[in-house]
Design an enzyme around this catalytic site. Structure first.
Site, PDB file in Angstrom:
ATOM      1  N   HIS A 180      33.508  46.929  47.808  1.00 54.53           N
ATOM      2  CA  HIS A 180      34.784  47.381  47.242  1.00 54.53           C
ATOM      3  C   HIS A 180      34.547  48.215  45.983  1.00 54.53           C
ATOM      4  O   HIS A 180      35.051  49.342  45.866  1.00 54.53           O
ATOM      5  CB  HIS A 180      35.648  46.153  46.912  1.00 54.53           C
ATOM      6  CG  HIS A 180      36.969  46.465  46.302  1.00 54.53           C
ATOM      7  ND1 HIS A 180      38.160  46.329  46.989  1.00 54.53           N
ATOM      8  CD2 HIS A 180      37.311  46.898  45.049  1.00 54.53           C
ATOM      9  CE1 HIS A 180      39.158  46.671  46.185  1.00 54.53           C
ATOM     10  NE2 HIS A 180      38.673  47.014  45.004  1.00 54.53           N
ATOM     11  N   GLU A 181      33.772  47.668  45.057  1.00 50.88           N
ATOM     12  CA  GLU A 181      33.547  48.367  43.792  1.00 50.88           C
ATOM     13  C   GLU A 181      32.654  49.596  43.971  1.00 50.88           C
ATOM     14  O   GLU A 181      32.890  50.642  43.352  1.00 50.88           O
ATOM     15  CB  GLU A 181      32.941  47.410  42.759  1.00 50.88           C
ATOM     16  CG  GLU A 181      33.842  46.246  42.378  1.00 50.88           C
ATOM     17  CD  GLU A 181      35.169  46.687  41.789  1.00 50.88           C
ATOM     18  OE1 GLU A 181      35.235  47.781  41.189  1.00 50.88           O
ATOM     19  OE2 GLU A 181      36.153  45.941  41.931  1.00 50.88           O
ATOM     20  N   HIS A 183      34.705  52.548  45.109  1.00 50.62           N
ATOM     21  CA  HIS A 183      35.413  53.232  44.018  1.00 50.62           C
ATOM     22  C   HIS A 183      34.488  54.231  43.326  1.00 50.62           C
ATOM     23  O   HIS A 183      34.845  55.395  43.103  1.00 50.62           O
ATOM     24  CB  HIS A 183      35.891  52.216  42.968  1.00 50.62           C
ATOM     25  CG  HIS A 183      37.079  51.409  43.375  1.00 50.62           C
ATOM     26  ND1 HIS A 183      38.202  51.951  43.950  1.00 50.62           N
ATOM     27  CD2 HIS A 183      37.322  50.068  43.247  1.00 50.62           C
ATOM     28  CE1 HIS A 183      39.089  50.990  44.173  1.00 50.62           C
ATOM     29  NE2 HIS A 183      38.578  49.847  43.762  1.00 50.62           N
TER      30      HIS A 183
END
Length: 226
Positions: free
Chosen positions: A22-23, A26
């Site tokens: 997820h990170e 980004h």
């Protein structure tokens, strides 16, 4: 609440994978759209240690579990993004924000397809692998839904700020320093207050559970597990 070593072993791996991807998503999308802040700081990485936040990833979910909260959530260390460096700051902010939840949905779909490979797993490991897959499906669905709540600094809040007209976007953006306090109040304190008053004020958790259920059903149907 007794948490066994087996229980930890089937939750920790899918959780670390979910938050790490997820990170990293980004940071990767921000880099591709013009801002290399996260890349320079080593946050475009699949090393979970780069993304773990002691409070958000460990303490907060643990407290919620031990307090029998109706909905458990947490968060990783936010990936630093300098939105002014993006090619089209306002629109690209939306794509950067969407990258995390979209990655969790893709991981959930990959997990759904992985269920079909369980017959190939040796019998002595089949239950452990199946439990990891079940938890991966749940964790990724929860992360995607939770992070799309339209409250900064969650991804949904960033999407809303990027898409709403200025007269709505600016007041919403100013909530960012208080966003996590608002969420904790809505998910933990408000239901506790409601219980004292004899009222059901567990609104956010109910919405999250309902939407997560829809996501899980859709992923299972799409991957032939419905």
């Amino acid at each position: 609440m007794n948490i066994s070593l087996y229980g930890l072993s089937v939750w920790v791996l899918p959780l670390l994978i979910a938050i790490t991807f997820h990170e990293a998503a980004h940071g990767f999308v921000a880099w591709r759209l013009g801002d290399n802040t996260a890349r320079q700081l080593g946050r475009v990485s699949f090393n979970p240690l780069k993304h773990i936040d002691p409070f958000g990833t460990v303490i907060l979910p643990g407290v919620l579990l031990l307090s029998h909260s109706p909905f458990v959530f947490g968060y990783a260390k936010p990936v630093p993004v300098n939105f002014r460096n993006l090619n089209h700051p306002r629109l690209d902010m939306v794509w950067v924000a969407l990258a995390g939840p979209a990655t969790n949905i893709l991981l959930a779909i990959a997990t759904g397809f992985a269920f079909h490979l369980l017959p190939l797993v040796p019998a002595e490991y089949a239950k452990w692998v199946a439990d990891n897959l079940k938890n991966s499906l749940l964790i990724n669905a929860v992360l995607a839904v939770f992070n799309m709540l339209p409250i900064p600094p969650l991804d949904g809040g960033r999407v809303a700020v990027g898409l709403l007209p200025n007269f709505l976007a600016y007041p919403l953006a100013r909530l960012e320093p208080y966003g996590m306090l608002i969420l904790i109040g809505a998910i933990i304190l408000l239901p506790l207050l409601g219980a004292q008053l004899g009222l059901n004020l567990d609104v956010i958790s109910t919405i999250l559970r309902t939407l997560t259920g829809y996501v899980l059903s859709a992923v299972l149907f799409l991957t032939g597990n419905g």
